[in-house]
Design a protein around this motif. Structure first.
Motif, PDB file in Angstrom:
ATOM      1  N   ALA A   6       0.836  -1.204   0.000  1.00 45.56           N
ATOM      2  CA  ALA A   6       0.000   0.000   0.000  1.00 45.56           C
ATOM      3  C   ALA A   6       0.873   1.258   0.000  1.00 45.56           C
ATOM      4  CB  ALA A   6      -0.932  -0.008   1.212  1.00 45.56           C
ATOM      5  N   VAL A   7       1.954   1.245   0.770  1.00 45.39           N
ATOM      6  CA  VAL A   7       2.879   2.382   0.776  1.00 45.39           C
ATOM      7  C   VAL A   7       3.512   2.553  -0.606  1.00 45.39           C
ATOM      8  CG1 VAL A   7       5.050   3.253   1.720  1.00 45.39           C
ATOM      9  CG2 VAL A   7       3.341   2.261   3.247  1.00 45.39           C
ATOM     10  N   THR A   8       3.869   1.449  -1.232  1.00 45.95           N
ATOM     11  CA  THR A   8       4.457   1.516  -2.573  1.00 45.95           C
ATOM     12  C   THR A   8       3.484   2.121  -3.566  1.00 45.95           C
ATOM     13  OG1 THR A   8       5.760  -0.458  -2.060  1.00 45.95           O
ATOM     14  CG2 THR A   8       5.619   0.190  -4.371  1.00 45.95           C
ATOM     15  N   CYS A   9       2.199   1.741  -3.467  1.00 40.32           N
ATOM     16  CA  CYS A   9       1.180   2.352  -4.330  1.00 40.32           C
ATOM     17  C   CYS A   9       1.115   3.859  -4.092  1.00 40.32           C
ATOM     18  CB  CYS A   9      -0.187   1.724  -4.058  1.00 40.32           C
ATOM     19  SG  CYS A   9      -0.395   0.052  -4.678  1.00 40.32           S
ATOM     20  N   GLY A  10       1.163   4.255  -2.815  1.00 38.06           N
ATOM     21  CA  GLY A  10       1.100   5.674  -2.498  1.00 38.06           C
ATOM     22  C   GLY A  10       2.288   6.451  -3.046  1.00 38.06           C
ATOM     23  N   VAL A  11       3.479   5.879  -2.925  1.00 37.28           N
ATOM     24  CA  VAL A  11       4.675   6.545  -3.447  1.00 37.28           C
ATOM     25  C   VAL A  11       4.618   6.634  -4.969  1.00 37.28           C
ATOM     26  CG1 VAL A  11       7.177   6.342  -3.685  1.00 37.28           C
ATOM     27  CG2 VAL A  11       6.101   5.923  -1.471  1.00 37.28           C
ATOM     28  N   ALA A  12       4.192   5.548  -5.615  1.00 38.99           N
ATOM     29  CA  ALA A  12       4.121   5.541  -7.079  1.00 38.99           C
ATOM     30  C   ALA A  12       3.154   6.601  -7.581  1.00 38.99           C
ATOM     31  CB  ALA A  12       3.709   4.153  -7.569  1.00 38.99           C
ATOM     32  N   VAL A  13       1.973   6.667  -6.981  1.00 38.20           N
ATOM     33  CA  VAL A  13       0.994   7.666  -7.405  1.00 38.20           C
ATOM     34  C   VAL A  13       1.446   9.074  -7.000  1.00 38.20           C
ATOM     35  CG1 VAL A  13      -1.383   8.449  -7.080  1.00 38.20           C
ATOM     36  CG2 VAL A  13      -0.903   6.016  -7.366  1.00 38.20           C
ATOM     37  N   GLY A  14       2.069   9.196  -5.826  1.00 41.40           N
ATOM     38  CA  GLY A  14       2.536  10.503  -5.376  1.00 41.40           C
ATOM     39  C   GLY A  14       3.552  11.127  -6.308  1.00 41.40           C
ATOM     40  N   ASN A  15       4.348  10.302  -6.992  1.00 42.95           N
ATOM     41  CA  ASN A  15       5.338  10.830  -7.928  1.00 42.95           C
ATOM     42  C   ASN A  15       4.695  11.589  -9.084  1.00 42.95           C
ATOM     43  OD1 ASN A  15       7.565   9.851  -6.532  1.00 42.95           O
ATOM     44  ND2 ASN A  15       7.531   7.886  -7.588  1.00 42.95           N
ATOM     45  N   ILE A  16       3.434  11.304  -9.367  1.00 42.51           N
ATOM     46  CA  ILE A  16       2.745  12.007 -10.449  1.00 42.51           C
ATOM     47  C   ILE A  16       2.269  13.375  -9.988  1.00 42.51           C
ATOM     48  CG2 ILE A  16       0.886  11.816 -12.164  1.00 42.51           C
ATOM     49  CD1 ILE A  16       0.756   8.812 -11.385  1.00 42.51           C
ATOM     50  N   TYR A  17       1.910  13.477  -8.711  1.00 43.12           N
ATOM     51  CA  TYR A  17       1.208  14.668  -8.241  1.00 43.12           C
ATOM     52  C   TYR A  17       2.083  15.677  -7.518  1.00 43.12           C
ATOM     53  CZ  TYR A  17      -3.108  12.259  -9.447  1.00 43.12           C
ATOM     54  OH  TYR A  17      -4.107  11.643 -10.135  1.00 43.12           O
ATOM     55  N   PHE A  18       3.197  15.252  -6.906  1.00 43.56           N
ATOM     56  CA  PHE A  18       3.923  16.231  -6.103  1.00 43.56           C
ATOM     57  C   PHE A  18       4.506  17.384  -6.926  1.00 43.56           C
ATOM     58  CE2 PHE A  18       7.782  13.601  -6.935  1.00 43.56           C
ATOM     59  CZ  PHE A  18       8.711  14.597  -7.191  1.00 43.56           C
ATOM     60  N   PRO A  19       4.836  17.218  -8.235  1.00 47.56           N
ATOM     61  CA  PRO A  19       5.344  18.391  -8.971  1.00 47.56           C
ATOM     62  C   PRO A  19       4.317  19.497  -9.149  1.00 47.56           C
ATOM     63  CG  PRO A  19       6.007  16.350 -10.065  1.00 47.56           C
ATOM     64  CD  PRO A  19       4.991  15.978  -9.033  1.00 47.56           C
ATOM     65  N   GLN A  20       3.005  19.204  -8.975  1.00 46.35           N
ATOM     66  CA  GLN A  20       1.996  20.238  -9.176  1.00 46.35           C
ATOM     67  C   GLN A  20       2.193  21.417  -8.231  1.00 46.35           C
ATOM     68  OE1 GLN A  20      -1.653  18.004  -8.721  1.00 46.35           O
ATOM     69  NE2 GLN A  20      -1.832  17.634 -10.911  1.00 46.35           N
ATOM     70  N   LEU A 128      -5.183  -1.113  -0.956  1.00 46.23           N
ATOM     71  CA  LEU A 128      -4.228  -0.570  -1.914  1.00 46.23           C
ATOM     72  C   LEU A 128      -4.715   0.752  -2.493  1.00 46.23           C
ATOM     73  CD1 LEU A 128      -3.193  -3.819  -3.836  1.00 46.23           C
ATOM     74  CD2 LEU A 128      -1.984  -2.683  -1.977  1.00 46.23           C
ATOM     75  N   LEU A 129      -6.025   0.854  -2.771  1.00 44.33           N
ATOM     76  CA  LEU A 129      -6.579   2.110  -3.280  1.00 44.33           C
ATOM     77  C   LEU A 129      -6.445   3.218  -2.252  1.00 44.33           C
ATOM     78  CD1 LEU A 129      -8.073   3.713  -5.422  1.00 44.33           C
ATOM     79  CD2 LEU A 129     -10.234   2.838  -4.481  1.00 44.33           C
ATOM     80  N   SER A 130      -6.664   2.885  -0.971  1.00 41.09           N
ATOM     81  CA  SER A 130      -6.481   3.887   0.084  1.00 41.09           C
ATOM     82  C   SER A 130      -5.028   4.375   0.115  1.00 41.09           C
ATOM     83  CB  SER A 130      -6.859   3.293   1.444  1.00 41.09           C
ATOM     84  OG  SER A 130      -8.222   2.941   1.473  1.00 41.09           O
ATOM     85  N   GLY A 131      -4.083   3.453  -0.091  1.00 38.38           N
ATOM     86  CA  GLY A 131      -2.680   3.857  -0.156  1.00 38.38           C
ATOM     87  C   GLY A 131      -2.414   4.805  -1.301  1.00 38.38           C
ATOM     88  N   SER A 132      -3.038   4.545  -2.455  1.00 39.81           N
ATOM     89  CA  SER A 132      -2.845   5.423  -3.613  1.00 39.81           C
ATOM     90  C   SER A 132      -3.406   6.813  -3.352  1.00 39.81           C
ATOM     91  CB  SER A 132      -3.519   4.803  -4.849  1.00 39.81           C
ATOM     92  OG  SER A 132      -2.925   3.572  -5.193  1.00 39.81           O
ATOM     93  N   VAL A 133      -4.621   6.875  -2.794  1.00 37.41           N
ATOM     94  CA  VAL A 133      -5.230   8.173  -2.494  1.00 37.41           C
ATOM     95  C   VAL A 133      -4.403   8.921  -1.448  1.00 37.41           C
ATOM     96  CG1 VAL A 133      -7.279   9.313  -1.537  1.00 37.41           C
ATOM     97  CG2 VAL A 133      -7.539   7.401  -3.135  1.00 37.41           C
ATOM     98  N   GLY A 134      -3.956   8.192  -0.415  1.00 36.77           N
ATOM     99  CA  GLY A 134      -3.129   8.827   0.600  1.00 36.77           C
ATOM    100  C   GLY A 134      -1.829   9.356   0.034  1.00 36.77           C
ATOM    101  N   GLY A 135      -1.215   8.603  -0.876  1.00 40.35           N
ATOM    102  CA  GLY A 135       0.016   9.068  -1.500  1.00 40.35           C
ATOM    103  C   GLY A 135      -0.193  10.331  -2.313  1.00 40.35           C
ATOM    104  N   MET A 136      -1.302  10.392  -3.045  1.00 37.28           N
ATOM    105  CA  MET A 136      -1.605  11.582  -3.836  1.00 37.28           C
ATOM    106  C   MET A 136      -1.766  12.802  -2.931  1.00 37.28           C
ATOM    107  SD  MET A 136      -4.895  12.222  -6.331  1.00 37.28           S
ATOM    108  CE  MET A 136      -6.039  12.148  -4.947  1.00 37.28           C
ATOM    109  N   ILE A 137      -2.482  12.622  -1.819  1.00 33.67           N
ATOM    110  CA  ILE A 137      -2.743  13.752  -0.917  1.00 33.67           C
ATOM    111  C   ILE A 137      -1.458  14.213  -0.227  1.00 33.67           C
ATOM    112  CG2 ILE A 137      -3.955  14.417   1.198  1.00 33.67           C
ATOM    113  CD1 ILE A 137      -6.171  12.416   0.315  1.00 33.67           C
ATOM    114  N   LEU A 138      -0.726  13.269   0.348  1.00 36.15           N
ATOM    115  CA  LEU A 138       0.473  13.634   1.097  1.00 36.15           C
ATOM    116  C   LEU A 138       1.552  14.209   0.182  1.00 36.15           C
ATOM    117  CD1 LEU A 138       0.697  10.623   3.564  1.00 36.15           C
ATOM    118  CD2 LEU A 138      -0.090  12.945   4.048  1.00 36.15           C
ATOM    119  N   ALA A 139       1.644  13.684  -1.038  1.00 35.56           N
ATOM    120  CA  ALA A 139       2.660  14.199  -1.963  1.00 35.56           C
ATOM    121  C   ALA A 139       2.420  15.666  -2.268  1.00 35.56           C
ATOM    122  CB  ALA A 139       2.651  13.374  -3.253  1.00 35.56           C
ATOM    123  N   ARG A 140       1.170  16.016  -2.556  1.00 31.86           N
ATOM    124  CA  ARG A 140       0.866  17.421  -2.837  1.00 31.86           C
ATOM    125  C   ARG A 140       1.004  18.268  -1.583  1.00 31.86           C
ATOM    126  NH1 ARG A 140      -4.395  16.528  -6.495  1.00 31.86           N
ATOM    127  NH2 ARG A 140      -5.333  16.440  -4.415  1.00 31.86           N
TER     128      ARG A 140
END
Length: 403
Positions: A6-20, A128-140
């Protein structure tokens, strides 16, 4: 292992959003325009769409463990390249590589689904979906603050370190799996394209998600420019605080999933599209500045986040119900279209902002959403009549007396 995945999903998705959240800092650091700096965001999303189409189907052909570790290694290298870039072309090149290879969440889903019993599969995929959403939020949320304190390069380098740490952990934890298909690589790619042309419901979900995600990306790409501009004069850390508002989404998506199970994806799509239009109207109040403008931006981004994510639940449910034996390739076609829409939205949204300001971006969201909402309203009654006609035929046959 589920927690690490789940953490890996969050990091992977977060890499898309943190540059915003870093667009203003990149523009200042590389001495380029905000439009040019936004190209790094678009490049990451374009690369992600390409990675979904080109690399995710390999999950049916290669062992998941090997594929995931290779992708993580390449992602770490791309983040290092972007973080050390001395000019915009190098940053864009690194961003494309990051987007292309940070598709781990799309590989982990099928991997996890094959490792658990049927009665636990939905719960695992929900985690896993919760990890992805969390990664997107925390990355931004934290990239803007970290960038404001230490410079725009530090979030890229910190993300690279995190990716390499996960690479080492997963190399020890992940089990070996066996390929599910022996089809050649060109056949896997051709199948995703063929499904896109032969499955009307797949195209329907692709259109809905691409349009909504384009508006979502346009808003989040230009929000940083608005908040750090003359209207508000805030730092990039404020963009991160706005991202925390999206935490409500993690609570709403399971509810949306239950609604889809009971009523089908159509009603959820309808509510979500109306929610996107409402969010655009609320976000338009952000042009007035001051406290009232900030409140409008907070409520509007919350509505937009919830509507986009819940709509994704409905669209994926429609796609996964089509052909269970081809879910990976169906997901490849769906996610590719969605992220192509998102990357186009980031690029067009930055141009619209330069020409028409924040009001233009809100209008862009309305222009994207209104046609798909009208299509949904026009096609749903016809589909309902077809189902009712089929049910009537079936019932008439069932009521015939025995011969």
């Amino acid at each position: 292992m589920l927690f690490v995945l789940a953490v890996t999903c969050g990091v992977a998705v977060g890499n898309i959003y943190f540059p915003q959240a870093l667009v203003p800092l990149i523009a200042a650091g590389l001495r380029t325009s905000s439009d040019g700096a936004a190209l790094a965001v678009s490049a990451t999303q374009i690369g992600y769409a390409g990675g979904i189409f080109l690399l995710v189907p390999l999950g049916d052909r290669l062992p998941h463990r090997r594929l995931l570790l290779i992708l993580l290694g390449l992602t770490g290298f791309g983040l290092l390249l972007a973080g050390c870039a001395r000019n915009l072309p190098l940053l864009v090149a690194g961003s494309v590589l990051v987007g292309l290879t940070t598709v781990g969440a799309q590989v982990i889903g099928p991997l996890a689904a094959g490792l658990v019993e049927d009665q636990r599969r939905a719960a695992v995929l929900g985690t896993l979906l919760s990890g992805s959403v969390g990664g997107m939020i925390l990355a931004r949320a934290f990239s803007g603050t970290l960038g404001e304190w230490l410079g725009w390069r530090v979030p890229y380098l910190a993300a690279a370190v995190l990716v390499f740490v996960l690479l080492a952990v997963l190399a020890r934890l992940l089990p070996y799996t066996y390929p599910q298909s022996r089809e050649h690589y060109p056949s896997l790619l051709a199948e995703s394209l063929r499904l896109l042309f032969t499955e009307p419901e797949l195209r329907r979900s692709c259109l809905y998600q691409a349009a909504v995600f384009a508006g979502f990306s346009a808003v989040w790409t230009t929000l940083a420019i608005l908040l750090t501009g003359p209207v508000y004069g805030l730092g990039t850390s404020a963009v991160g605080l706005f991202a925390l508002v999206g935490g409500v989404t993690a609570c709403c998506t399971p509810l949306a999933g239950g609604w889809v199970d009971r009523r089908g994806p159509g009603p959820v799509n309808l509510v979500c599209m109306c929610g996107v239009l409402l969010s655009a109207a609320v976000l338009a109040g952000g042009t007035q500045g001051h406290r009232s403008g900030l409140i409008a931006l907070i409520i509007g981004t919350l509505l937009l986040d919830v509507a986009m994510q819940c709509g994704m639940v409905a669209n994926q449910a429609r796609v996964y119900a089509l052909r269970p034996e081809r879910r990976s390739r169906l997901n490849t076609a769906y996610m590719t279209c969605a992220y192509l829409g998102g990357s186009a939205g980031s690029w067009i949204g930055s141009h619209v902002y330069d020409l028409f300001g924040w009001s233009g971006v809100c209008g862009f969201v309305v222009v994207l959403t209104t046609p798909v909402l009208l299509r949904h309203l026009l096609t749903t009654p016809a589909r309902k009549r077809d189902r009712d006609r089929s049910s009537a035929v079936g019932n008439s046959g069932a009521c015939r007396p025995p011969q």
